[in-house]
Design an enzyme around this catalytic site. Structure first.
Site, PDB file in Angstrom:
ATOM      1  N   TYR A 195       0.581  -0.516   8.155  1.00  0.00           N
ATOM      2  CA  TYR A 195       0.042  -1.190   6.969  1.00  0.00           C
ATOM      3  C   TYR A 195      -1.288  -1.887   7.279  1.00  0.00           C
ATOM      4  O   TYR A 195      -2.292  -1.678   6.589  1.00  0.00           O
ATOM      5  CB  TYR A 195       1.062  -2.212   6.457  1.00  0.00           C
ATOM      6  CG  TYR A 195       0.652  -2.928   5.187  1.00  0.00           C
ATOM      7  CD1 TYR A 195       0.728  -2.296   3.956  1.00  0.00           C
ATOM      8  CD2 TYR A 195       0.179  -4.238   5.224  1.00  0.00           C
ATOM      9  CE1 TYR A 195       0.361  -2.956   2.785  1.00  0.00           C
ATOM     10  CE2 TYR A 195      -0.190  -4.909   4.054  1.00  0.00           C
ATOM     11  CZ  TYR A 195      -0.091  -4.264   2.842  1.00  0.00           C
ATOM     12  OH  TYR A 195      -0.464  -4.909   1.684  1.00  0.00           O
ATOM     13  N   SER A 225      -5.752  -6.678   1.515  1.00  0.00           N
ATOM     14  CA  SER A 225      -4.751  -7.663   1.939  1.00  0.00           C
ATOM     15  C   SER A 225      -5.288  -8.511   3.081  1.00  0.00           C
ATOM     16  O   SER A 225      -6.062  -8.030   3.912  1.00  0.00           O
ATOM     17  CB  SER A 225      -3.498  -6.911   2.408  1.00  0.00           C
ATOM     18  OG  SER A 225      -2.627  -7.795   3.054  1.00  0.00           O
TER      19      SER A 225
HETATM   20  N1  LIG Z   1       2.726  -8.206  -2.774  1.00  0.00           N
HETATM   21  C1  LIG Z   1       1.976  -8.731  -1.829  1.00  0.00           C
HETATM   22  O1  LIG Z   1       2.306  -9.787  -1.245  1.00  0.00           O
HETATM   23  C2  LIG Z   1       0.678  -8.077  -1.461  1.00  0.00           C
HETATM   24  C3  LIG Z   1      -0.147  -8.742  -0.542  1.00  0.00           C
HETATM   25  C4  LIG Z   1      -1.351  -8.150  -0.182  1.00  0.00           C
HETATM   26  C5  LIG Z   1      -1.710  -6.942  -0.740  1.00  0.00           C
HETATM   27  N2  LIG Z   1      -0.898  -6.303  -1.626  1.00  0.00           N
HETATM   28  C6  LIG Z   1      -1.346  -5.016  -2.172  1.00  0.00           C
HETATM   29  O2  LIG Z   1      -1.265  -5.038  -3.582  1.00  0.00           O
HETATM   30  C7  LIG Z   1      -1.159  -3.688  -4.063  1.00  0.00           C
HETATM   31  C8  LIG Z   1      -0.076  -3.625  -5.124  1.00  0.00           C
HETATM   32  O3  LIG Z   1       1.172  -3.865  -4.492  1.00  0.00           O
HETATM   33  P1  LIG Z   1       2.351  -4.682  -5.161  1.00  0.00           P
HETATM   34  O4  LIG Z   1       2.597  -5.866  -4.301  1.00  0.00           O
HETATM   35  O5  LIG Z   1       2.102  -4.875  -6.613  1.00  0.00           O
HETATM   36  O6  LIG Z   1       3.566  -3.671  -4.875  1.00  0.00           O
HETATM   37  P2  LIG Z   1       4.511  -2.822  -5.821  1.00  0.00           P
HETATM   38  O7  LIG Z   1       5.156  -3.696  -6.834  1.00  0.00           O
HETATM   39  O8  LIG Z   1       5.387  -2.072  -4.877  1.00  0.00           O
HETATM   40  O9  LIG Z   1       3.514  -1.827  -6.559  1.00  0.00           O
HETATM   41  C9  LIG Z   1       2.925  -0.762  -5.887  1.00  0.00           C
HETATM   42  C10 LIG Z   1       2.500   0.285  -6.884  1.00  0.00           C
HETATM   43  O10 LIG Z   1       1.919   1.381  -6.148  1.00  0.00           O
HETATM   44  C11 LIG Z   1       2.512   2.568  -6.605  1.00  0.00           C
HETATM   45  N3  LIG Z   1       2.555   3.632  -5.608  1.00  0.00           N
HETATM   46  C12 LIG Z   1       3.191   3.605  -4.417  1.00  0.00           C
HETATM   47  N4  LIG Z   1       3.061   4.807  -3.815  1.00  0.00           N
HETATM   48  C13 LIG Z   1       2.335   5.591  -4.649  1.00  0.00           C
HETATM   49  C14 LIG Z   1       1.893   6.927  -4.598  1.00  0.00           C
HETATM   50  N5  LIG Z   1       2.202   7.739  -3.582  1.00  0.00           N
HETATM   51  N6  LIG Z   1       1.150   7.407  -5.616  1.00  0.00           N
HETATM   52  C15 LIG Z   1       0.870   6.625  -6.678  1.00  0.00           C
HETATM   53  N7  LIG Z   1       1.277   5.363  -6.800  1.00  0.00           N
HETATM   54  C16 LIG Z   1       2.013   4.845  -5.788  1.00  0.00           C
HETATM   55  C17 LIG Z   1       3.922   2.184  -7.004  1.00  0.00           C
HETATM   56  O11 LIG Z   1       4.442   3.153  -7.866  1.00  0.00           O
HETATM   57  P3  LIG Z   1       6.038   3.407  -7.987  1.00  0.00           P
HETATM   58  O12 LIG Z   1       6.522   2.350  -8.931  1.00  0.00           O
HETATM   59  O13 LIG Z   1       6.077   4.787  -8.521  1.00  0.00           O
HETATM   60  O14 LIG Z   1       6.609   3.267  -6.606  1.00  0.00           O
HETATM   61  C18 LIG Z   1       3.665   0.849  -7.687  1.00  0.00           C
HETATM   62  O15 LIG Z   1       3.278   1.033  -9.025  1.00  0.00           O
HETATM   63  C19 LIG Z   1      -0.897  -2.825  -2.837  1.00  0.00           C
HETATM   64  O16 LIG Z   1      -2.072  -2.180  -2.459  1.00  0.00           O
HETATM   65  C20 LIG Z   1      -0.471  -3.839  -1.777  1.00  0.00           C
HETATM   66  O17 LIG Z   1      -0.747  -3.397  -0.472  1.00  0.00           O
HETATM   67  C21 LIG Z   1       0.289  -6.848  -2.002  1.00  0.00           C
END
Ligand SMILES: NC(=O)c1ccc[n+]([C@@H]2O[C@H](COP(=O)([O-])OP(=O)(O)OC[C@H]3O[C@@H](n4cnc5c(N)ncnc54)[C@H](OP(=O)(O)O)[C@@H]3O)[C@@H](O)[C@H]2O)c1
Length: 362
Positions: free
Chosen positions: A213, A185
């Site tokens: 984070y 990120s």
């Molecule tokens: N969205 C943004 O703006 C953004 C920006 C920068 C970086 N990111 C990064 O992108 C990545 C994906 O995030 P996202 O935005 O797509 O969020 P998201 O929709 O909340 O997806 C996160 C995923 O991680 C899984 N997860 C969470 N805790 C877990 C655990 N203990 N064990 C296994 N799986 C787990 C969740 O599973 P469940 O469905 O079971 O909860 C979900 O499938 C993350 O690393 C995040 O930090 C996102």
């Protein structure tokens, strides 16, 4: 005296980068198609963590539709199996059925990570791409600890993916040339890692979810930079961190309802999950990535490859270039995930490595 935090100029530059990305990411990425066109990937086996929602879901679906063997590594297998069923139905008539399977892993349990890696390595098959996508940002929530005793952001976003990456090295070497892609990120720019206080409990810094984070994301870049250096070119395993941009996903589920509503009101600025998946898909499949990683290694560049939301190589934060801290993050991380300091070298030589959190790895 050891550095206690980011200097104010570094901190200001970090926030500037973040706000700049939020305002201009769509313009910077305007050259990219959506979805990102992918080549046929029938020869690739890819593991994607956290593929039941958001960016990971998009990555898994698009890799599978391009022919890859996709392994959804998730903590809710039922939800993943329902998705697979839905994708198969939508795909039917367009070619062979999608090659997707579901395996369970909970990153809040290092035992679960070891069990997953053991099950995968026991197949003695190749792994070409590991995408460490799963992550949490528990905005506004009080500090929480995993049953392993680690601050939850640090465990899910850094420690568990680090353990998974190292334990899967035998399979990644079998699949070489192969890649580890960490969905990182832009927030790592405002992160700071105190290696004496990875859990943020000493009181030197006040804990907030933002501190948890951003520190975890910076720790991942620093750890990846040392892993990148320690992996000899002959192993054929490259490591890349990517920024997906600012993306509309479930990551904002803990935001106050009013802020979530604001997210929906400014769709121009915020990427869709499909747009946010492009940098990870690019890092996982573009043919220039291995050459780029080797170039960085040959130049003894202090940080690993980092790909921005617009699929360009970019420089991680100034603090990520602090090689002394990166080395300490490496050592501390290995101790926290229960691996010996020479784990990587031993796995590369095909030797057995014991992890405190599970049975033997070979
Ligand atoms: N969205 C943004 O703006 C953004 C920006 C920068 C970086 N990111 C990064 O992108 C990545 C994906 O995030 P996202 O935005 O797509 O969020 P998201 O929709 O909340 O997806 C996160 C995923 O991680 C899984 N997860 C969470 N805790 C877990 C655990 N203990 N064990 C296994 N799986 C787990 C969740 O599973 P469940 O469905 O079971 O909860 C979900 O499938 C993350 O690393 C995040 O930090 C996102």
């Amino acid at each position: 005296m050891a550095k206690q935090g980011l200097g104010w100029m570094e901190w200001l530059r970090g926030w500037f980068n973040l706000i700049y990305e939020m305002l201009f990411q769509r313009i910077m990425a305007s050259h990219l198609q959506n979805p990102l066109p992918l080549p046929p990937l029938n020869d690739l086996t890819c593991i994607i963590t956290g593929s039941t929602s958001g960016i990971g879901l998009e990555i898994a679906r698009q890799l599978a539709e391009s022919g890859a063997h996709v392994v959804m590594a998730v903590r809710k297998p039922k939800a993943a199996n329902e998705l697979v069923q839905k994708w198969q139905n939508e795909w039917s008539g367009r070619g062979l059925p999608l090659n997707i399977e579901v395996m369970e892993v909970d990153l809040l349990s290092l035992d679960s990570v070891v069990r997953f890696a053991e099950a995968w390595n026991a197949r003695l098959g190749p792994l070409h791409v590991l995408i460490n996508n799963a992550g949490i940002f528990s905005i506004g929530e009080p500090q929480k600890f995993s049953k392993d005793g680690y601050e939850e952001h640090m465990q899910v976003n850094h420690l568990a993916p680090a353990l998974l990456s190292i334990l899967l090295l035998p399979s990644l070497i079998r699949g070489s040339p192969s890649r580890i892609v960490n969905v990182n990120s832009i927030m790592h720019y405002v992160g700071f890692v105190d290696t004496e206080d990875m859990n943020v409990v000493s009181g030197k810094r006040k804990y907030t979810s933002l501190v948890g984070y951003s520190s975890s994301k910076l720790a991942q870049v620093m750890f990846s930079s040392i892993l990148h250096k320690r992996l000899p070119a002959e192993a054929g395993v490259n490591i890349v961190c990517v920024s997906p941009g600012i993306v509309q996903t479930n990551v904002a589920r803990d935001l106050p309802k009013i802020v979530q509503a604001a997210y929906h009101l400014i769709p121009y600025f915020i990427f869709s999950a499909q747009e946010g998946s492009r940098s990870a898909l690019f890092a996982a499949t573009d043919h220039q990535i291995p050459e780029y990683c080797e170039l960085l290694k040959a130049d003894e560049w202090p940080v690993c490859a980092f790909i921005s939301q617009d699929c360009h190589p970019t420089n991680p934060s100034e603090e990520a270039h602090n090689t002394g801290t990166s080395q300490k993050v490496w050592e501390k991380t290995l101790a926290m995930i229960g691996l010996p300091s020479d784990a990587v070298e031993r796995l590369i030589e095909g030797q057995e490595v014991k992890c405190r959190y599970g049975a033997h790895q070979g």
